[in-house]
Design a protein around this motif. Structure first.
Motif, PDB file in Angstrom:
ATOM      1  N   ASN A  82       0.478  -1.022  -0.123  1.00 38.97           N
ATOM      2  CA  ASN A  82      -0.238  -0.250   0.226  1.00 38.97           C
ATOM      3  C   ASN A  82       0.652   1.181  -0.027  1.00 38.97           C
ATOM      4  O   ASN A  82       0.160   1.905   0.085  1.00 38.97           O
ATOM      5  CB  ASN A  82      -0.542  -0.209   1.187  1.00 38.97           C
ATOM      6  CG  ASN A  82      -0.380  -0.040   2.909  1.00 38.97           C
ATOM      7  OD1 ASN A  82       1.176   0.587   2.892  1.00 38.97           O
ATOM      8  ND2 ASN A  82      -1.403  -0.451   3.186  1.00 38.97           N
ATOM      9  N   ASN A 262      -5.707   3.006  -1.988  1.00 45.29           N
ATOM     10  CA  ASN A 262      -7.148   2.760  -3.331  1.00 45.29           C
ATOM     11  C   ASN A 262      -6.529   1.216  -3.979  1.00 45.29           C
ATOM     12  O   ASN A 262      -7.517   0.763  -4.836  1.00 45.29           O
ATOM     13  CB  ASN A 262      -7.661   3.195  -4.435  1.00 45.29           C
ATOM     14  CG  ASN A 262      -7.954   4.358  -3.818  1.00 45.29           C
ATOM     15  OD1 ASN A 262      -8.756   4.726  -2.694  1.00 45.29           O
ATOM     16  ND2 ASN A 262      -8.815   5.306  -4.465  1.00 45.29           N
ATOM     17  N   GLU A 266      -2.522   5.667  -9.097  1.00 45.66           N
ATOM     18  CA  GLU A 266      -3.404   6.126 -10.260  1.00 45.66           C
ATOM     19  C   GLU A 266      -2.519   6.654 -10.620  1.00 45.66           C
ATOM     20  O   GLU A 266      -2.916   7.329 -11.396  1.00 45.66           O
ATOM     21  CB  GLU A 266      -4.151   7.788  -8.802  1.00 45.66           C
ATOM     22  CG  GLU A 266      -4.603   6.566  -7.133  1.00 45.66           C
ATOM     23  CD  GLU A 266      -5.805   6.482  -8.239  1.00 45.66           C
ATOM     24  OE1 GLU A 266      -6.346   7.028  -9.244  1.00 45.66           O
ATOM     25  OE2 GLU A 266      -5.930   5.614  -6.774  1.00 45.66           O
ATOM     26  N   SER A 286      -6.391  -5.565  -7.300  1.00 46.07           N
ATOM     27  CA  SER A 286      -6.424  -5.749  -5.815  1.00 46.07           C
ATOM     28  C   SER A 286      -7.422  -6.716  -5.315  1.00 46.07           C
ATOM     29  O   SER A 286      -7.828  -7.282  -5.044  1.00 46.07           O
ATOM     30  CB  SER A 286      -7.191  -4.181  -5.788  1.00 46.07           C
ATOM     31  OG  SER A 286      -7.059  -4.193  -4.360  1.00 46.07           O
TER      32      SER A 286
END
Length: 613
Positions: A82, A262, A266, A286
């Protein structure tokens, strides 16, 4: 390296218990991590081939490598990657480090026995003065980020600044949230450098025995500067000028801008790579897996395999996943059952075991309401408990079946597989707790003047079958001596503000994970140490650690380790149990999979894994 912060040991208490830490590398003065570590010296070779060329503990020299288009997979657990910046208090974890080790290059790396080896293709470093201790670093002219930006001193200036040095105003003014302040604390003045230069010099006003570990990898300062709305050179110059107000503008991005809440990248422009693999073009599913791809701009040894896949899988599924071919390399908890399962898979699976620089221990709680506090049962109560703990039985029943050479560990700063281990034992420990002595323990409790049975809650991170069995063996023995042992294992043991930090235990059962530091034990055993969870305090121990940490002389280190170990036995800070056994299982068609004794884990050289042609 992405794993341990210099100056600290790392907690190793996760449910997989493979020697990696609960949240990886511990920060100076605390931090639930692995760690980092931290213990000194070298490990032994495993039953498999830990060494590289002719038994070397360094990376193997594979010569010219052409990256194939094959896929190799590994899992460090169910926790999902993460964060690209693993150096914050919130992101410093094993599951981030194992990925980032392939994305960020460094001046050095740990060999399989804790030896520090330089990455000369990345750069070089040289001690140019002893007083003050001065180190000159030179980054390779070929070193570039995957976006084409050169790796420069700018990146290391930001690395220093992010450790909140007082020269820039400290943590309150700067706002960085690093897991370790070691760089800024031991190097109080800004490194000598030129903006965009390839060299920089670091000066330590006082001796620091672990200096070689302080400067390793760095994050792309040009990205952080641009995200804060300034030119890269402007940020570097602000650091050199001591302009903390300008530098502070970068802290918010440094703390959170490289996180992936998320579980996806990104903006790939924010995460350039200086390592063999990159997130740019990586395939992230994910909850399932992250597949890294080769860094086409990499200036070092090319990765052997084109797709390195990190599976997000619970440890209890690893053995079956290996057998099914779903995961190619695993490092499960080393238990008798696990080893038997792996060995029963036949020639399709290779199995290797090793002793690790991670060690199990029981620590006393010295809080006011604890029976072991000196105002209550005190030393006599601590001695009684030490006399009834069946250390040899624990090793014989739980560890020796995995590692036949395993033995009871009688030190904290040296391992049984190190050459100088016995020398320190002879100076520090007389064998008084080698064998269980129920009568002696009962007498000691009477001497302590406490009412029996004495309730002792042994806290640990649960579920963990091996530790549950350890507590059961202690219970069976110590209950005969007047104790009432309570299994107090719980899931919140290592959580921030959880059981360990709260001191809601009489004895804590966990492990420290190490790699080769000299002074990393200081925050554990010193009165004001951030990793001294039990509240132990001894002026002589404090003084010995200060002497050790203030010297770069190996003779002084050995002399003080002997003093420290004897004082810790005489005053019973806690009870060492054993060095952890490590088990690695992998697809037998793979080459260059090498177990390691240090906390980086088996994926330390994952870029060299390749399927035999």
């Amino acid at each position: 390296m992405a794993v341990v912060a210099a100056g600290a040991l790392a907690l190793a208490g996760c449910t997989s218990d493979s020697g990696s830490g609960d949240t990886d590398s511990g920060a100076e003065g605390g931090g639930e991590g692995d760690g980092a570590e931290e213990s000194e010296g070298s490990g032994e070779e495993s039953e498999g081939e830990m060494g590289g060329e002719e038994g070397s503990t360094a990376r193997a020299d594979l010569g010219e490598v052409t990256t194939n288009d094959d896929t190799v997979s590994f899992s460090s657990g169910a926790e999902e990657y993460n964060a690209y910046n693993h150096d914050t208090a919130a992101t410093n974890s094993t599951y981030n480090a194992v990925v980032n080790n392939q994305l960020l290059s460094s001046f050095w790396y740990w060999g399989t026995d804790g030896t520090v080896y330089p990455n000369e293709w990345y750069g070089t470093y040289e001690q140019t003065s002893e007083d003050p201790l001065t180190i000159e670093y030179t980054i390779s002219d070929d070193a570039v980020w995957s976006d084409g930006t050169p790796v420069t001193a700018n990146d290391y200036l930001l690395e220093w600044a992010s450790s909140n040095p007082e020269a820039l105003g400290g943590v309150d003014a700067l706002g960085f949230d690093p897991v370790s302040d070691t760089f800024g604390r031991y190097v109080p003045e800004v490194p000598e450098a030129e903006v965009d230069g390839k060299t920089f010099t670091v000066v330590y006003p006082e001796p620091y025995p672990d200096w070689e570990l302080v400067v390793s990898d760095a994050f792309p300062s040009h990205v952080a500067a641009e995200q804060a709305g300034m030119e890269p050179a402007e940020l570097a110059q602000a650091i050199l000028d001591g302009d903390g107000e300008t530098v502070a503008e970068v802290s918010e991005f440094w703390n959170t801008g490289w996180n992936f809440p998320n579980y996806q990248v990104e903006d790939e422009a924010l995460v350039p790579s200086s390592g063999p693999y990159t997130l740019e073009g990586a395939a992230w599913e994910s909850g399932n897996q992250l597949a890294l791809v080769p860094n086409e701009s990499f200036f070092g040894p090319a990765p052997a395999t084109g797709n390195l896949v990190y599976k997000f899988a619970a440890p209890e599924t690893h053995v079956q996943a290996l057998q099914n071919g779903d995961i190619n390399v695993i490092e499960p908890q080393a238990t008798v059952d696990t080893l038997q399962q792996l060995e029963g898979m036949g020639d399709s699976v290779a199995v290797e075991t090793t002793a690790e620089m991670t060690w199990e221990h029981l620590d006393y709680n010295f809080a006011e309401d604890s029976v072991f506090n000196d105002e209550n049962g005190g030393l006599a109560a601590r001695e009684a408990f030490a006399m009834c703990v069946p250390r040899q039985n624990i090793v014989d029943n739980l560890i020796a079946p995995i590692n036949p050479d395993a033995q009871v560990m009688n030190l904290r700063e040296k391992f049984p597989f190190q050459e100088d281990y016995q020398e320190v034992v002879d100076a520090a420990y007389s064998g008084q707790y080698d064998e269980v002595d129920i009568e002696g323990a009962t007498a000691k409790l009477e001497e302590a003047g406490v009412e029996t049975p004495v309730e002792v809650r042994i806290g640990y991170s649960a579920p963990n079958q091996r530790r549950t069995e350890e507590v059961a063996q202690i219970q069976a023995s110590c209950n005969e001596a007047g104790f009432e042992i309570v299994d107090a294992g719980n899931q919140d043991f290592f959580e921030a503000g959880g059981t360990l930090e709260q001191g809601d235990w009489e004895v804590a059962l966990f492990a420290w994970a190490g790699s080769g530091q000299v002074a990393s034990g200081q925050p554990i055993y010193s009165t004001d140490g951030g990793q001294n969870f039990g509240g132990f305090s001894n002026e002589e121990v404090d003084e010995a650690w200060n002497t050790l940490a203030g010297s770069n002389d190996p003779e002084v280190h050995m002399e003080q380790i002997k003093v420290i170990e004897k004082l810790l036995w005489d005053n019973l800070y806690g009870i060492p149990l054993f060095a952890h056994p490590g088990v690695v299982g992998y697809d037998s068609t793979l080459e260059n999979v090498r177990p390691t004794s240090v906390q980086t884990g088996v994926s330390w050289n994952a870029d060299q894994w390749v399927r035999a042609s």
